[in-house]
Design a protein around this motif. Structure first.
Motif, PDB file in Angstrom:
ATOM      1  N   GLY A 162     -26.762  -1.578 114.732  1.00  0.00           N
ATOM      2  CA  GLY A 162     -27.070  -2.735 115.571  1.00  0.00           C
ATOM      3  C   GLY A 162     -26.502  -2.642 116.979  1.00  0.00           C
ATOM      4  O   GLY A 162     -26.205  -3.658 117.604  1.00  0.00           O
ATOM      5  N   CYS A 163     -26.359  -1.418 117.494  1.00  0.00           N
ATOM      6  CA  CYS A 163     -25.867  -1.243 118.874  1.00  0.00           C
ATOM      7  C   CYS A 163     -26.961  -1.685 119.859  1.00  0.00           C
ATOM      8  O   CYS A 163     -28.145  -1.681 119.518  1.00  0.00           O
ATOM      9  CB  CYS A 163     -25.559   0.221 119.141  1.00  0.00           C
ATOM     10  N   LEU A 164     -26.546  -1.997 121.079  1.00  0.00           N
ATOM     11  CA  LEU A 164     -27.521  -2.334 122.126  1.00  0.00           C
ATOM     12  C   LEU A 164     -28.608  -1.256 122.194  1.00  0.00           C
ATOM     13  O   LEU A 164     -29.788  -1.566 122.328  1.00  0.00           O
ATOM     14  CB  LEU A 164     -26.775  -2.471 123.464  1.00  0.00           C
ATOM     15  N   ARG A 175     -29.157   1.545 111.906  1.00  0.00           N
ATOM     16  CA  ARG A 175     -28.108   2.557 112.054  1.00  0.00           C
ATOM     17  C   ARG A 175     -28.243   3.272 113.390  1.00  0.00           C
ATOM     18  O   ARG A 175     -29.343   3.551 113.859  1.00  0.00           O
ATOM     19  CB  ARG A 175     -28.229   3.601 110.944  1.00  0.00           C
ATOM     20  N   CYS A 176     -27.100   3.575 114.002  1.00  0.00           N
ATOM     21  CA  CYS A 176     -27.095   4.252 115.299  1.00  0.00           C
ATOM     22  C   CYS A 176     -26.468   5.638 115.139  1.00  0.00           C
ATOM     23  O   CYS A 176     -25.638   5.847 114.248  1.00  0.00           O
ATOM     24  CB  CYS A 176     -26.276   3.414 116.284  1.00  0.00           C
ATOM     25  N   ALA A 177     -26.848   6.568 116.017  1.00  0.00           N
ATOM     26  CA  ALA A 177     -26.288   7.932 115.966  1.00  0.00           C
ATOM     27  C   ALA A 177     -24.774   7.929 116.152  1.00  0.00           C
ATOM     28  O   ALA A 177     -24.095   8.875 115.746  1.00  0.00           O
ATOM     29  CB  ALA A 177     -26.945   8.788 117.044  1.00  0.00           C
ATOM     30  N   CYS A 178     -24.226   6.862 116.730  1.00  0.00           N
ATOM     31  CA  CYS A 178     -22.772   6.806 116.958  1.00  0.00           C
ATOM     32  C   CYS A 178     -22.010   6.528 115.675  1.00  0.00           C
ATOM     33  O   CYS A 178     -20.787   6.632 115.636  1.00  0.00           O
ATOM     34  CB  CYS A 178     -22.436   5.750 118.009  1.00  0.00           C
ATOM     35  N   GLY A 179     -22.712   6.153 114.594  1.00  0.00           N
ATOM     36  CA  GLY A 179     -22.037   5.865 113.326  1.00  0.00           C
ATOM     37  C   GLY A 179     -22.023   4.382 112.994  1.00  0.00           C
ATOM     38  O   GLY A 179     -21.772   4.004 111.856  1.00  0.00           O
ATOM     39  N   GLY A 198     -23.887   0.927 125.678  1.00  0.00           N
ATOM     40  CA  GLY A 198     -25.026   1.170 124.785  1.00  0.00           C
ATOM     41  C   GLY A 198     -24.628   1.015 123.325  1.00  0.00           C
ATOM     42  O   GLY A 198     -25.476   0.825 122.465  1.00  0.00           O
ATOM     43  N   HIS A 199     -23.324   1.090 123.053  1.00  0.00           N
ATOM     44  CA  HIS A 199     -22.855   0.986 121.666  1.00  0.00           C
ATOM     45  C   HIS A 199     -22.071  -0.299 121.413  1.00  0.00           C
ATOM     46  O   HIS A 199     -21.309  -0.399 120.461  1.00  0.00           O
ATOM     47  CB  HIS A 199     -22.091   2.260 121.288  1.00  0.00           C
ATOM     48  N   LEU A 200     -22.305  -1.267 122.263  1.00  0.00           N
ATOM     49  CA  LEU A 200     -21.854  -2.635 122.001  1.00  0.00           C
ATOM     50  C   LEU A 200     -22.703  -3.158 120.839  1.00  0.00           C
ATOM     51  O   LEU A 200     -23.921  -3.024 120.864  1.00  0.00           O
ATOM     52  CB  LEU A 200     -22.183  -3.437 123.262  1.00  0.00           C
TER      53      LEU A 200
HETATM   54 ZN   LIG Z   1     -24.176   3.123 118.627  1.00  0.00          ZN
END
Ligand SMILES: [Zn+2]
Length: 305
Positions: free
Chosen positions: A176-178, A169-173, A159-161
């Motif tokens: 543009g993550c999947l 922006r993604c919650a992972c930091g 999911g964070h590829l």
């Molecule tokens: Zn992510």
């Protein structure tokens, strides 16, 4: 014949069940999952006791799937965006006080992939990927019949590829993550942006409109399919899997996503590798997690130490 228990904790509910040694489902149930950690642990204890009373056969082992980044060495969830009360909580000692049988803990998506591998659409397949497309994107990878954990247990976070270097922006930091390009949230956001709608909608609502010919809805799904295809292409090139299984609520509208995603994947990876790979719907739905947890416990118990 002995039984094996599986538990799968989600953001709003705990799914659980019993399987026999052959992997046949004996019983399944569900309970709301309380946010407070002491109530959650108590729920595991109550559920375990009720499962023991349900069948006179012995429950030989149990498996537990938890959402979040699970540290295999410390046996705890380091970070759980959807279940923050689990962050850093020492799960193993808490469960050991309640569960007298041997038990194993793992990330929920890893166990869902194991469930599909042992009992679902991945039966008989040694190398597979499961992607669960919903509010977020969960994933698990099975290679040579084993869950891919990486060094500490954090592998298989597909999911964070990164599929869009300039994406949101993604919650992972990262950005543009999947997950930020092809899950329910972006499907809804992009539909609103394209149509100008301010309504409160679900991804299913957008799908229903796309099927009726709403162009903005169709384009929002096409965009998600495009980025999903990039992610699938990466998985094919990296792992050369025999199957990529896609599950989760969004796959109820698989006709809007799969053809476009497969077409894009074809442009993004070695044809020879894609030719070995079948990309299809997962088989076990929401039961994959607890079924995988029970199968994993059964197989760990049988494995040489
Ligand atoms: Zn992510």
């Amino acid at each position: 014949m002995p039984l094996f228990a599986g538990f799968d904790l989600g953001g709003t509910g705990l799914k659980y069940g019993l399987l026999d040694r052959r992997g046949s489902l004996v019983f399944k149930g569900e309970a709301p999952s309380p946010p407070a950690i002491n109530e959650l642990i108590a729920l595991f204890g109550q559920t375990w006791e009720s499962l023991k009373k349900r069948d006179r056969r012995e429950i030989r082992a149990a498996g537990f799937g938890f959402p979040g980044i699970f540290d295999l060495r410390q046996q705890k969830i380091l970070q759980s965006p959807n279940y923050p009360t689990l962050d850093g909580f020492p799960l193993r000692p808490a469960l050991a006080g309640l569960i007298e049988a041997p038990f194993w803990i793992d990330n929920d998506a890893n166990l869902a992939a194991y469930g599909e591998f042992r009992c679902g659409a991945g039966k008989g397949v040694r190398n597979l990927v499961l992607l669960t497309l919903g509010t977020g994107i969960g994933s698990g990878i099975i290679i040579d019949g084993e869950i891919v954990h990486g060094t500490c247990g954090f592998a298989a976070e597909m999911g964070h590829l990164i599929v869009n270097a300039e994406g949101e922006r993604c919650a992972c930091g990262s950005r543009g993550c999947l997950e930020t390009e092809a899950s329910a949230g972006p499907i809804i956001r992009n539909y609103r942006r394209l149509s100008g709608s301010k309504e409160k909608l679900t991804a299913e609502d957008v799908a229903a409109r796309a099927k009726k010919g709403d162009r903005a809805a169709r384009r929002s799904y096409d965009r998600a399919a495009f980025y999903l295809g990039i992610g699938l292409g990466c998985a094919v090139n990296l792992l050369n899997p025999q199957k990529i299984l896609l599950g989760g609520g969004i796959m109820n509208s698989s006709g809007l996503l799969l053809p476009g995603a497969i077409q894009e994947a074809r442009r993004r990876c070695y044809r020879a590798s894609l030719a070995c790979c079948s990309i299809e719907k997962a088989g076990l739905g929401n039961d994959a997690g607890f079924i995988g947890a029970a199968c994993w416990a059964r197989d760990r118990l049988a494995a040489p130490a």
